[in-house]
Design a protein around this motif. Structure first.
Motif, PDB file in Angstrom:
ATOM      1  N   THR A   1     -24.223-103.207  73.288  1.00 20.51           N
ATOM      2  CA  THR A   1     -23.768-103.152  71.959  1.00 20.51           C
ATOM      3  C   THR A   1     -24.135-104.349  71.054  1.00 20.51           C
ATOM      4  OG1 THR A   1     -21.627-102.018  72.662  1.00 20.51           O
ATOM      5  CG2 THR A   1     -21.438-102.855  70.607  1.00 20.51           C
ATOM      6  N   VAL A   2     -24.374-105.408  71.347  1.00 25.50           N
ATOM      7  CA  VAL A   2     -24.791-106.391  70.404  1.00 25.50           C
ATOM      8  C   VAL A   2     -26.459-105.813  70.106  1.00 25.50           C
ATOM      9  CG1 VAL A   2     -25.811-108.579  70.475  1.00 25.50           C
ATOM     10  CG2 VAL A   2     -23.444-108.018  71.366  1.00 25.50           C
ATOM     11  N   ILE A   3     -27.166-105.523  70.824  1.00 27.96           N
ATOM     12  CA  ILE A   3     -28.645-105.182  70.646  1.00 27.96           C
ATOM     13  C   ILE A   3     -28.628-104.009  69.590  1.00 27.96           C
ATOM     14  CG2 ILE A   3     -30.903-104.431  71.592  1.00 27.96           C
ATOM     15  CD1 ILE A   3     -30.361-106.271  74.058  1.00 27.96           C
ATOM     16  N   PHE A   4     -27.480-103.061  69.915  1.00 30.73           N
ATOM     17  CA  PHE A   4     -27.529-101.845  69.211  1.00 30.73           C
ATOM     18  C   PHE A   4     -27.261-102.333  67.751  1.00 30.73           C
ATOM     19  CE2 PHE A   4     -24.435 -99.007  67.202  1.00 30.73           C
ATOM     20  CZ  PHE A   4     -25.156 -97.753  66.852  1.00 30.73           C
ATOM     21  N   ILE A   5     -26.359-103.308  67.294  1.00 32.75           N
ATOM     22  CA  ILE A   5     -26.159-103.781  65.908  1.00 32.75           C
ATOM     23  C   ILE A   5     -27.292-104.358  65.468  1.00 32.75           C
ATOM     24  CG2 ILE A   5     -24.462-105.480  64.926  1.00 32.75           C
ATOM     25  CD1 ILE A   5     -22.559-104.790  66.581  1.00 32.75           C
ATOM     26  N   ALA A   6     -28.075-105.416  66.271  1.00 28.23           N
ATOM     27  CA  ALA A   6     -29.371-105.821  65.888  1.00 28.23           C
ATOM     28  C   ALA A   6     -30.303-104.753  65.432  1.00 28.23           C
ATOM     29  CB  ALA A   6     -29.849-106.870  66.820  1.00 28.23           C
ATOM     30  N   GLN A   7     -30.359-103.861  66.137  1.00 29.67           N
ATOM     31  CA  GLN A   7     -31.418-102.709  65.642  1.00 29.67           C
ATOM     32  C   GLN A   7     -30.886-101.953  64.507  1.00 29.67           C
ATOM     33  OE1 GLN A   7     -31.328-100.001  69.122  1.00 29.67           O
ATOM     34  NE2 GLN A   7     -32.580-101.186  70.394  1.00 29.67           N
ATOM     35  N   LEU A   8     -29.541-101.845  64.243  1.00 30.54           N
ATOM     36  CA  LEU A   8     -29.076-101.098  63.014  1.00 30.54           C
ATOM     37  C   LEU A   8     -29.507-102.263  61.854  1.00 30.54           C
ATOM     38  CD1 LEU A   8     -25.288-100.502  63.772  1.00 30.54           C
ATOM     39  CD2 LEU A   8     -27.316 -98.830  63.485  1.00 30.54           C
ATOM     40  N   HIS A   9     -29.711-103.345  61.752  1.00 27.46           N
ATOM     41  CA  HIS A   9     -30.096-104.132  60.661  1.00 27.46           C
ATOM     42  C   HIS A   9     -31.496-104.680  60.815  1.00 27.46           C
ATOM     43  CE1 HIS A   9     -25.943-104.465  59.267  1.00 27.46           C
ATOM     44  NE2 HIS A   9     -25.579-104.539  60.262  1.00 27.46           N
ATOM     45  N   GLN A  10     -32.357-103.968  61.780  1.00 26.94           N
ATOM     46  CA  GLN A  10     -33.817-104.363  61.945  1.00 26.94           C
ATOM     47  C   GLN A  10     -33.889-105.794  62.105  1.00 26.94           C
ATOM     48  OE1 GLN A  10     -35.534-102.549  58.502  1.00 26.94           O
ATOM     49  NE2 GLN A  10     -34.813-100.154  59.132  1.00 26.94           N
ATOM     50  N   VAL A  11     -32.995-106.461  62.907  1.00 24.08           N
ATOM     51  CA  VAL A  11     -33.173-108.031  63.127  1.00 24.08           C
ATOM     52  C   VAL A  11     -33.974-107.864  64.579  1.00 24.08           C
ATOM     53  CG1 VAL A  11     -32.002-109.864  63.864  1.00 24.08           C
ATOM     54  CG2 VAL A  11     -30.850-108.511  62.230  1.00 24.08           C
ATOM     55  N   PRO A  12     -35.239-108.661  64.492  1.00 27.25           N
ATOM     56  CA  PRO A  12     -36.039-109.012  65.568  1.00 27.25           C
ATOM     57  C   PRO A  12     -35.320-109.782  66.536  1.00 27.25           C
ATOM     58  CG  PRO A  12     -37.076-109.963  63.889  1.00 27.25           C
ATOM     59  CD  PRO A  12     -35.768-109.160  63.343  1.00 27.25           C
ATOM     60  N   LEU A  13     -35.458-109.565  68.073  1.00 30.56           N
ATOM     61  CA  LEU A  13     -34.770-110.317  68.783  1.00 30.56           C
ATOM     62  C   LEU A  13     -35.915-110.783  69.831  1.00 30.56           C
ATOM     63  CD1 LEU A  13     -31.508-108.432  69.718  1.00 30.56           C
ATOM     64  CD2 LEU A  13     -31.700-110.255  68.265  1.00 30.56           C
ATOM     65  N   SER A  14     -36.054-112.112  70.025  1.00 22.87           N
ATOM     66  CA  SER A  14     -37.099-112.801  70.869  1.00 22.87           C
ATOM     67  C   SER A  14     -36.634-112.687  72.450  1.00 22.87           C
ATOM     68  CB  SER A  14     -37.535-114.246  70.571  1.00 22.87           C
ATOM     69  OG  SER A  14     -36.257-115.107  70.705  1.00 22.87           O
ATOM     70  N   ALA A  15     -37.485-112.926  73.373  1.00 23.35           N
ATOM     71  CA  ALA A  15     -36.966-113.246  74.689  1.00 23.35           C
ATOM     72  C   ALA A  15     -35.879-114.083  74.993  1.00 23.35           C
ATOM     73  CB  ALA A  15     -38.252-113.330  75.520  1.00 23.35           C
ATOM     74  N   GLY A  16     -35.895-115.067  74.032  1.00 22.67           N
ATOM     75  CA  GLY A  16     -34.814-116.125  74.123  1.00 22.67           C
ATOM     76  C   GLY A  16     -33.485-115.667  73.863  1.00 22.67           C
ATOM     77  N   HIS A  17     -33.372-114.897  72.676  1.00 18.63           N
ATOM     78  CA  HIS A  17     -32.336-114.077  72.148  1.00 18.63           C
ATOM     79  C   HIS A  17     -31.596-113.218  73.310  1.00 18.63           C
ATOM     80  CE1 HIS A  17     -33.595-114.986  68.142  1.00 18.63           C
ATOM     81  NE2 HIS A  17     -32.741-115.346  67.893  1.00 18.63           N
ATOM     82  N   MET A  18     -32.743-112.527  74.061  1.00 20.37           N
ATOM     83  CA  MET A  18     -32.176-111.703  75.011  1.00 20.37           C
ATOM     84  C   MET A  18     -31.764-112.285  76.197  1.00 20.37           C
ATOM     85  SD  MET A  18     -32.939-108.380  74.383  1.00 20.37           S
ATOM     86  CE  MET A  18     -33.961-107.367  73.460  1.00 20.37           C
ATOM     87  N   ILE A  19     -32.082-113.370  76.548  1.00 20.12           N
ATOM     88  CA  ILE A  19     -31.320-114.288  77.678  1.00 20.12           C
ATOM     89  C   ILE A  19     -29.991-114.838  77.234  1.00 20.12           C
ATOM     90  CG2 ILE A  19     -31.678-116.458  78.754  1.00 20.12           C
ATOM     91  CD1 ILE A  19     -34.812-116.140  78.581  1.00 20.12           C
ATOM     92  N   VAL A  20     -29.887-115.173  75.926  1.00 21.97           N
ATOM     93  CA  VAL A  20     -28.659-115.531  75.556  1.00 21.97           C
ATOM     94  C   VAL A  20     -27.571-114.582  75.539  1.00 21.97           C
ATOM     95  CG1 VAL A  20     -27.460-116.431  73.252  1.00 21.97           C
ATOM     96  CG2 VAL A  20     -29.584-117.495  73.984  1.00 21.97           C
ATOM     97  N   ILE A  21     -28.100-113.364  75.049  1.00 22.48           N
ATOM     98  CA  ILE A  21     -27.301-111.978  75.009  1.00 22.48           C
ATOM     99  C   ILE A  21     -26.741-111.687  76.487  1.00 22.48           C
ATOM    100  CG2 ILE A  21     -27.209-109.590  74.606  1.00 22.48           C
ATOM    101  CD1 ILE A  21     -28.798-110.139  72.126  1.00 22.48           C
ATOM    102  N   ALA A  22     -27.866-111.685  77.397  1.00 22.83           N
ATOM    103  CA  ALA A  22     -27.472-111.461  78.862  1.00 22.83           C
ATOM    104  C   ALA A  22     -26.484-112.496  79.462  1.00 22.83           C
ATOM    105  CB  ALA A  22     -28.815-111.323  79.670  1.00 22.83           C
ATOM    106  N   ALA A  23     -26.881-113.816  79.089  1.00 27.88           N
ATOM    107  CA  ALA A  23     -25.955-114.875  79.764  1.00 27.88           C
ATOM    108  C   ALA A  23     -24.532-114.624  79.211  1.00 27.88           C
ATOM    109  CB  ALA A  23     -26.343-116.202  79.642  1.00 27.88           C
ATOM    110  N   THR A  24     -24.449-114.445  77.772  1.00 24.26           N
ATOM    111  CA  THR A  24     -22.954-114.764  77.209  1.00 24.26           C
ATOM    112  C   THR A  24     -22.332-113.456  77.297  1.00 24.26           C
ATOM    113  OG1 THR A  24     -24.216-113.854  75.138  1.00 24.26           O
ATOM    114  CG2 THR A  24     -23.692-116.264  75.394  1.00 24.26           C
ATOM    115  N   SER A  25     -22.972-112.225  77.593  1.00 25.23           N
ATOM    116  CA  SER A  25     -22.323-111.030  77.908  1.00 25.23           C
ATOM    117  C   SER A  25     -21.639-111.012  79.390  1.00 25.23           C
ATOM    118  CB  SER A  25     -23.258-109.729  77.935  1.00 25.23           C
ATOM    119  OG  SER A  25     -23.723-109.509  76.503  1.00 25.23           O
ATOM    120  N   THR A  26     -22.460-111.675  80.181  1.00 23.28           N
ATOM    121  CA  THR A  26     -21.969-111.809  81.730  1.00 23.28           C
ATOM    122  C   THR A  26     -20.778-112.755  81.696  1.00 23.28           C
ATOM    123  OG1 THR A  26     -24.128-111.752  82.542  1.00 23.28           O
ATOM    124  CG2 THR A  26     -22.622-112.578  83.909  1.00 23.28           C
ATOM    125  N   LEU A  27     -20.777-113.822  80.960  1.00 22.78           N
ATOM    126  CA  LEU A  27     -19.697-114.798  80.845  1.00 22.78           C
ATOM    127  C   LEU A  27     -18.455-114.326  80.221  1.00 22.78           C
ATOM    128  CD1 LEU A  27     -21.693-118.118  80.343  1.00 22.78           C
ATOM    129  CD2 LEU A  27     -20.594-117.528  82.344  1.00 22.78           C
TER     130      LEU A  27
END
Length: 490
Positions: A391-417
């Motif tokens: 869902t978080v990446i979907f919202i970023a796609q809605l606003h055409q916000v580019p996400l780097s590999a670092g952002h993906m790591i943050v999203i994966a870690a925080t989603s798990t926690l």
């Protein structure tokens, strides 16, 4: 609690037979009363009997839905009312974006309760996460040394499957690109976010620096969620290492605090029908292209459904077979009552007694069921972790916000926690999703959760079912790997 769930599971089997007999008697009385009612209405109104039966059955369905889950019923009504009100406002108000225009004033007034509802959700993020983390770590200490091997196997399985669920969610959302169905999304801040150009190394290092804040109070004030999470886990670990006679009062207070916070979350969720209605209508009124929004929402539903189906029907059974070398579908067939209960109640905690009973019938020892399943209902949230990352990446796609590999790591870690810290109550994942958005630097788009609210009442049931399935598979794998020493180690 664990004791209450165990007591309920032991009484559940005996209650089923008596409840079925009582339901049959009530159905018989209801049929007789309904037939008398039919005769009176036929005499008074001279209506066709088939049409009358159809009308009565419709009202019966609505009454049953309201009595079974009133919050769900009101939430669906809020979604429908919000869509209707949004269409009326969009078609009746003249276009205009100025602060003096009627459209702007009406949108702000209608959206005010929705924004207040979102602020209440944000208010609960820090106490919910910190209390859940500390209480969870201390609960592992209370299990005792005799269950260390049991705990290691169960926690390893839960951590591994939750991480795999997040990966599945990331792969599906990046592949399908549901947010790309929108050509342009009305938000003036999207361009500023896409202008950030930090390199991958800087982004990753910044993540680790956020995990070690110099001032925990400042981290909480600035909504540095990663720093608060690390502090909470560290605090829980050190607290659990102290002598139990010194920490019993502290742990008891934290447990009470955690229970109070969960009750507050439940109370706030009762405001969701009004908040959802206002958020949807105001978002529709602000939008210039409703077709794009609904098209992106359909793609989002497809992405979530595919990801949950792959994880629950392919990945989890494959892991179960790899570890036990037994047919996962035979095991799953015995879990159908628990899965149906999970889908109906939308709560892992409410389903726990049925899950314990089904696993015991599948051959899992009662000792393992009573330890693994309550733990899993608290921390093993495969479906929720997958859902939040997607869902978080979907919202970023809605606003055409580019996400780097670092952002993906943050999203994966925080989603798990965040999934671990999510309360096992309906729609609690939406509360912790605010945390993931803030950790990923997308907190200004929390208003877009109104779009997710429109379908969360249905998607939440699917991810709760996946959560319960993962708990049961964990119990089965633990049973297989400790079968030779269960009696000695428990």
């Amino acid at each position: 609690s664990m004791d209450e769930a165990v007591k309920m599971s032991t009484k559940l089997e005996r209650r089923w037979s008596s409840e079925n007999e009582q339901e049959m008697e009530e159905e018989g009385d209801g049929d007789r009363n309904r037939s008398h009612g039919h005769e009176k209405l036929l005499v008074e109104d001279s209506m066709d009997e088939d049409e009358l039966n159809r009308r009565i059955s419709r009202w019966d369905c609505l009454l049953k839905a309201w009595r079974h889950d009133p919050l769900l019923f009101y939430t669906v009504c809020g979604v429908v009312c919000g869509i209707v009100l949004g269409i009326i406002l969009t078609s009746s108000l003249p276009p205009g974006t100025g602060k003096d225009s009627p459209r702007y004033i009406v949108t702000k007034l209608v959206g005010f309760p929705g924004r207040a509802f979102l602020n209440l959700l944000k208010m609960m993020v820090l106490p919910l996460i910190s209390g859940s983390m500390i209480a969870g770590v201390c609960a592992l200490k209370e299990a005792g040394s005799s269950t260390k091997r049991l705990a290691k196997i169960a926690i390893s399985f839960m951590a591994g499957t939750t991480f795999l669920a997040v990966i599945v969610g990331l792969v599906v959302v990046v592949t399908i690109q549901p947010g790309s169905a929108v050509s342009s999304w009305t938000n003036s801040t999207a361009s500023s976010k896409s202008g950030t150009s930090a390199g991958m190394l800087e982004t990753i290092l910044d993540v680790f620096l956020k995990m070690c804040p110099p001032n925990i109070v400042e981290a909480a004030a600035n909504m540095n969620i990663l720093g608060v999470l690390v502090f909470s886990v560290f605090f829980g670990v050190m607290l659990s290492r102290l002598d139990s006679s010194e920490t019993a009062t502290m742990i008891h207070l934290i447990t009470i605090f955690n229970h109070v916070v969960m009750k507050m979350v439940e109370a706030i969720l009762w405001l969701s029908p009004l908040g959802i209605c206002c958020l949807i209508s105001s978002q529709m009124c602000e939008s210039d292209d409703l077709g794009n929004k609904f098209r992106s929402l359909v793609m989002y539903i497809i992405a979530v459904t595919l990801a949950l189906a792959f994880h629950g029907l392919v990945l989890l059974p494959a892991i179960f077979w790899f570890n036990t070398k037994t047919n996962p579908w035979t095991f799953t067939k015995g879990l159908l009552p628990a899965l149906a209960t999970a889908f109906g109640t939308d709560s892992s905690s409410a389903t726990l007694p049925v899950t314990i009973l089904c696993c015991e019938r599948n051959g899992v020892s009662p000792q393992i069921c009573k330890f693994v399943l309550p733990l899993g209902a608290t921390v093993n949230m495969n479906g929720t972790a997958l859902y939040e990352a997607l869902t978080v990446i979907f919202i970023a796609q809605l606003h055409q916000v580019p996400l780097s590999a670092g952002h993906m790591i943050v999203i994966a870690a925080t989603s798990t926690l965040a999934a671990v810290g999510a309360a096992a109550i309906p729609s609690a994942g939406l509360v912790t999703m605010v945390m993931v958005l803030q950790a990923a630097g997308l907190d200004e788009y929390t208003g877009d959760l109104s779009l997710i609210f429109t379908v969360d009442w249905a998607l939440d049931r699917m991810r709760t079912t996946v959560n319960v399935l993962g708990d049961a598979y964990c119990a089965g794998v633990t049973q297989h790997m400790t079968s030779s020493e269960t009696e000695e180690s428990v």
